[in-house]
Design an enzyme around this catalytic site. Sequence first.
Site, PDB file in Angstrom:
ATOM      1  N   GLY A  10       0.822  -1.205   0.000  1.00 36.08           N
ATOM      2  CA  GLY A  10       0.000   0.000   0.000  1.00 36.08           C
ATOM      3  C   GLY A  10       0.854   1.252   0.000  1.00 36.08           C
ATOM      4  O   GLY A  10       1.914   1.286   0.618  1.00 36.08           O
ATOM      5  N   GLY A  16       2.763   5.937   2.125  1.00 36.13           N
ATOM      6  CA  GLY A  16       3.527   7.042   1.531  1.00 36.13           C
ATOM      7  C   GLY A  16       4.371   7.760   2.578  1.00 36.13           C
ATOM      8  O   GLY A  16       5.544   8.087   2.341  1.00 36.13           O
ATOM      9  N   LYS A 103      -5.555  -1.554  12.766  1.00 28.32           N
ATOM     10  CA  LYS A 103      -6.236  -1.983  14.005  1.00 28.32           C
ATOM     11  C   LYS A 103      -7.364  -2.961  13.725  1.00 28.32           C
ATOM     12  O   LYS A 103      -7.604  -3.872  14.523  1.00 28.32           O
ATOM     13  CB  LYS A 103      -6.778  -0.790  14.790  1.00 28.32           C
ATOM     14  CG  LYS A 103      -7.767   0.081  14.029  1.00 28.32           C
ATOM     15  CD  LYS A 103      -7.177   1.448  13.778  1.00 28.32           C
ATOM     16  CE  LYS A 103      -7.947   2.210  12.742  1.00 28.32           C
ATOM     17  NZ  LYS A 103      -7.239   3.396  12.265  1.00 28.32           N
ATOM     18  N   GLY A 132      -1.812   5.960  16.963  1.00 25.73           N
ATOM     19  CA  GLY A 132      -0.864   6.477  15.972  1.00 25.73           C
ATOM     20  C   GLY A 132       0.562   6.594  16.443  1.00 25.73           C
ATOM     21  O   GLY A 132       1.216   5.586  16.725  1.00 25.73           O
ATOM     22  N   LYS A 203      -9.210  -0.609  18.868  1.00 21.80           N
ATOM     23  CA  LYS A 203      -7.974  -0.248  19.575  1.00 21.80           C
ATOM     24  C   LYS A 203      -8.005  -0.754  21.022  1.00 21.80           C
ATOM     25  O   LYS A 203      -7.001  -1.224  21.547  1.00 21.80           O
ATOM     26  CB  LYS A 203      -7.779   1.266  19.523  1.00 21.80           C
ATOM     27  CG  LYS A 203      -7.460   1.745  18.101  1.00 21.80           C
ATOM     28  CD  LYS A 203      -7.601   3.256  17.958  1.00 21.80           C
ATOM     29  CE  LYS A 203      -7.254   3.704  16.542  1.00 21.80           C
ATOM     30  NZ  LYS A 203      -7.638   5.115  16.300  1.00 21.80           N
TER      31      LYS A 203
END
Lengths: 424, 424
Positions: A10, A16, A103, A132, A203
């Site tokens: 991905g 990215g 997650k 994160g 989470k």
Amino acid sequence: MKKIKIALLGCGTVGGATYKILQMNAEQIAQKTGVILEISKILVRDKERPYAVPESLLTTNYQEILDTRDIEIVVECLGGIEPASSFMLQALKAGKHVVTANKAAVAANYETLVSTSAQYHVMLRFEASVAGGIPVLDALQAPLNSNDIEEVSGIVNGTTNYILTQMIEQGQAYEEALKMAQEKGFAEADPTADVEGIDAANKLSILIALAFGEIVPIEKIATIGISKLSKEDIAFASHLGYKIKLLASAQKSKTSLQASVQPTLVPKDHMLAAVANEFNALFIHGNAVGDLLFYGKGAGGLPTASAVAGDIIEIANAIDKNAAFDSYVNKISASHLTYLGEGSNAYYLRLSVSNRPGVLAAIATTFSQHGISIESVTQEVNGDAAKMMFILNEVAREKLELALLALEKLPEVIKVACILRVMN
Amino acid sequence: MKKIKIALLGCGTVGGATYKILQMNAEQIAQKTGVILEISKILVRDKERPYAVPESLLTTNYQEILDTRDIEIVVECLGGIEPASSFMLQALKAGKHVVTANKAAVAANYETLVSTSAQYHVMLRFEASVAGGIPVLDALQAPLNSNDIEEVSGIVNGTTNYILTQMIEQGQAYEEALKMAQEKGFAEADPTADVEGIDAANKLSILIALAFGEIVPIEKIATIGISKLSKEDIAFASHLGYKIKLLASAQKSKTSLQASVQPTLVPKDHMLAAVANEFNALFIHGNAVGDLLFYGKGAGGLPTASAVAGDIIEIANAIDKNAAFDSYVNKISASHLTYLGEGSNAYYLRLSVSNRPGVLAAIATTFSQHGISIESVTQEVNGDAAKMMFILNEVAREKLELALLALEKLPEVIKVACILRVMN
């Protein structure tokens, strides 16, 4: 210096940004850790889309990555349960270490993923899947492993925290605040997974596994979102000294475990109340360390990729040191705790009642008959009607629901307008 | 299950609590990590004092510990630079891993201790030396190693934070708040090392080494304590929207580094401003992760021992996995940054001036001539005299000092009454 080859699955926001960090901070990373990290292939669905990476790295064929022997780490940044989970299992079985930010996939397939990594003696790491960039899963390992962790409570969804901050600070209604969050890029066009608490429940399921060594699938976590929350209750809560936050919470006792995701009244002087806008925070209580709080950005490309890249470095160091591989230190417990669902909590309750003498007496008697004690009560009268706001001391949810049924039968009670958990 | 033997040096607050945690949470630790930790000897000065440990473990002879081959980890809880540093070096040279909570010894002998551990292929860990139970040194390693860390600022001394909280919230004078802190056990009878910022400077030196890979000995860190701070400036700062905290701060640019320990105006909406009483917190800014904050107890037996025990577990896991040993991931940089001392900051300034027309014009002209710009100015008039409070935009300390010399020569200026750093 040892060079370690990596494949990304991905190349969207997180993929990215992971590529970007490994380029931007390459010198730092090599200097600090003594290894060179090289992204040598990136799996995409369509090579034609413009990506900010060299075209030569792109491939649409996952088998090619699995077959490339010198790719030692596969970094899954696809999102969604499938094909991400299958791709991760294939990578582990091919003897490759796996890093993921996903997650939903980790929560849905925790035991399979972890046991497969153990079976094939490779590492599986997923720091970025919770909060994160905040390194909380790592912290729950060795540095806190000397503790019996008794509570993990957190603001783990930036979208809902942004919306609630607007509602609290600007007095906006939910719909208005959601619209602003969407305009600012903090909420998706379909915000369901965020605003209904599903993302937070994923989470929490992962946090429970690492903090308590227990598997609680998200279907078993009592989950209430913020979409039904009124301006009115936010204002009343504020008046009573609380801010309403969407908390993902789990508490453990010697023999049992309770967990929920729901809007919760947090005392204004608690550190979690100071967490505003899109920020996330995790509150942890250990029996040795006491209270801890970790705060930072829970979403966005670079913060999430910071955690992904941290996991890559952790694996690269283990490779470099010829360590035996271990996904995380914590093991899932063999002796399971009794799972209590939402369990016992303090609650905020707003009732619509008739404004006549004896109302409070009738309500207080009903609570007393159900063994529920009242911490405080305030009211707002408007002609014939009144609103009564109660803070109730700790009580099991089931017991509270029985009391509410009895309350609704009182002639003085028009309706139970709102029930919210209160953080202890 | 593998059993790992440990010796404790010292059985005071931290040593005693470390023993207690390893007993109290033994089952948890074994279950989570798969190793059994056994304290097999404890070095004390005098066996006759009553300790809460079995007498059979006590020894007054360090050589006996060095000579016991199956003791793999030595845990130094003596405090002070010597004999702690020599004892640690002897243990490392005897092939034993070392854990310490001793900021003074680590800051004073950082390079020697780290290089000796590398030379003898053993681990040296010191999580507890900074911010007690908060696992910030661990976090600055792998999980954040993908970042270029640009700032580390923290409240790392609980004594001074307790005193400042009393001054801010109760309007107490310094002496009064210190007395209360001593009564409550948050300050020692001789509070010098805490209130003059020496303890915080030791911790900052360690943070700089791990965050930036640079050695800055505490003699080179500009250090100002809180003992000269007035109630008045705390009140003015509050009026301007700040809380005064004793911050240990270091900022890095591409080519330079600045650091100081000093009372600093922190904006009230910054998370560090919410850190009250004896709590500690570390604020970190990384170029990928953005802002992070870690909050918890920075002192006390159990919180500090939580970090000590975490380090023991980290080493035990490395032993268990047959990993090559590495004290911490980060290496001290070969290419050193230019050290700027206190560097450039925004400042709060209080001047005593004569209350007559043209005062502000004269002062503003002097600032302007020195290239310093004024962010805001407020004043409080009292008959013929006035107090003027300025917030100045970022300026190098040396440049500010030159401007202050010029200001003191103005007939309108009675004196420069207070200068404090302002957090950006």
